[in-house]
Design a protein around this motif. Structure first.
Motif, short mmCIF file in Angstrom:
data_model
loop_
_atom_site.label_atom_id
_atom_site.label_comp_id
_atom_site.label_asym_id
_atom_site.label_seq_id
_atom_site.Cartn_x
_atom_site.Cartn_y
_atom_site.Cartn_z
N MET A 1 0.82 -1.20 0.00
CA MET A 1 0.00 0.00 0.00
C MET A 1 0.86 1.26 0.00
O MET A 1 0.47 2.28 -0.57
N ALA A 2 2.03 1.19 0.63
CA ALA A 2 2.94 2.35 0.62
C ALA A 2 3.51 2.58 -0.77
O ALA A 2 3.59 3.72 -1.25
N ILE A 3 3.91 1.49 -1.45
CA ILE A 3 4.51 1.63 -2.78
C ILE A 3 3.46 2.04 -3.81
O ILE A 3 3.62 3.03 -4.53
N PHE A 4 2.36 1.27 -3.88
CA PHE A 4 1.35 1.56 -4.89
C PHE A 4 0.60 2.85 -4.58
O PHE A 4 0.00 3.45 -5.49
N GLY A 5 0.60 3.28 -3.34
CA GLY A 5 -0.06 4.53 -2.98
C GLY A 5 0.81 5.75 -3.17
O GLY A 5 0.36 6.88 -2.90
N PHE B 1 5.50 5.98 -11.96
CA PHE B 1 5.26 4.56 -12.17
C PHE B 1 4.53 4.33 -13.49
O PHE B 1 3.94 5.26 -14.06
N PRO B 2 4.54 3.09 -13.98
CA PRO B 2 3.77 2.77 -15.19
C PRO B 2 2.28 3.05 -14.99
O PRO B 2 1.78 3.12 -13.86
N SER B 3 1.57 3.18 -16.08
CA SER B 3 0.15 3.56 -16.01
C SER B 3 -0.68 2.54 -15.24
O SER B 3 -1.61 2.92 -14.52
N TRP B 4 -0.35 1.25 -15.37
CA TRP B 4 -1.14 0.25 -14.66
C TRP B 4 -0.96 0.36 -13.16
O TRP B 4 -1.91 0.13 -12.38
N GLY C 1 -2.91 2.46 -7.84
CA GLY C 1 -2.68 3.40 -6.76
C GLY C 1 -3.87 4.30 -6.51
O GLY C 1 -4.21 4.61 -5.36
N GLN C 2 -4.55 4.73 -7.55
CA GLN C 2 -5.68 5.64 -7.40
C GLN C 2 -6.94 4.94 -6.92
O GLN C 2 -7.96 5.59 -6.68
N SER C 3 -6.87 3.63 -6.76
CA SER C 3 -8.03 2.88 -6.27
C SER C 3 -7.85 2.41 -4.83
O SER C 3 -8.73 1.74 -4.29
#
Length: 279
Positions: free
Chosen positions: A205-209, A218-221, A226-228
């Protein structure tokens, strides 16, 4: 043989004694504590047990403070020092995230040793237990938020007292779904798997957030993921409280949706954890 006079006297005395003798009720016992009292007592007990765990406090305070100092030294002077403030917000959110998830997973210990079921049998309702657990976890994330915030102020973050307090409160409120994540993991996973699952979840959650690095790098995916999740919007709301701008309404909706779903999962997981069929 008893004379009529003596018999009359005894009868009169007995009647008088029966008439003057009054019933003395047994001493009244104190009333059982209310649900609010039980919830508060459990929350205080859990908070005290958590804050006295030295390794827990060091992990949730020292690491985010150290990362703030490192990232602040590397990138803090960019954008006339504004980046330093954003780093402070992100690292405070990261420290609160670690405290929230870890505190939630500690329910596994209460479940493993039977203490959780004893509490339920003794009269603590599942609703009171969940409320007490959330209150305790909410309390133990405050030191992490304040430690990073105070370090930021001491190292050059320029923010007024009102905005600073609003930022801390916004981060604190936004971390609610991460507390529920820890509780779900603690009730679903067994033994050491709960703590390991909490650490993996916290890191993801820290990385993807975008708490460690800007999500835009980060890449678009990864940006879509992250935005979810709540952590991205917790950071955005904290930055909005500090610097103003347009309120990220989408973030409020995402955090609210996660809180609602995780609250239901907590209730279901708790019933299964203690083997309850009703209540």
């Amino acid at each position: 043989m008893t004379s009529p006079t003596v018999a009359t006297t005894l009868t009169s005395t007995t009647a008088t004694t029966a008439t003057t003798t009054t019933y003395v009720p047994p001493p009244r016992t104190s009333a059982a504590p209310s649900a609010v009292t039980r919830t508060a007592r459990y929350a205080l007990h859990t908070t005290r047990m958590t804050v006295t765990n030295v390794m827990f406090m060091v992990f949730t305070i020292a690491m985010p403070v150290g990362m703030y100092l490192l990232f602040g030294m590397m990138f803090g002077d960019q954008a006339e020092g504004t980046v330093r403030g954003m780093i402070m917000v992100n690292m405070a959110a990261y420290g609160g995230l670690g405290a929230a998830v870890t505190a939630g997973t500690q329910i596994q210990e209460d479940q493993r040793n039977g203490f959780l079921r004893q509490l339920i049998v003794a009269g603590l309702s599942p609703r009171s237990f969940l409320a007490g657990s959330v209150m305790a976890a909410s309390a133990v994330i405050v030191p992490a938020l304040l430690a990073v915030g105070a370090t930021g102020l001491a190292t050059g973050v320029e923010v007024g007292p009102t905005n600073f307090l609003a930022t801390i409160v916004m981060l604190w409120l936004g971390l609610l779904p991460t507390i529920l994540i820890g509780l779900v993991l603690g009730m679903v996973l067994k033994g050491g798997a709960a703590m390991a699952g909490g650490i993996v979840t916290m890191m993801a959650m820290a990385i993807f957030g975008g708490l460690w690095m800007p999500l835009e790098t980060f890449p678009s995916w990864m940006q879509q993921i992250g935005q979810s999740i709540p952590t991205y919007w917790i950071s955005r709301l904290g930055q909005w409280s500090m610097y103003g701008g347009e309120l990220p309404v989408t973030g409020l909706l995402v955090i609210g949706a996660w809180t609602l779903v995780l609250g239901v999962l907590c209730a279901i997981s708790l019933r299964r954890a203690v083997g309850l069929k009703r209540r």
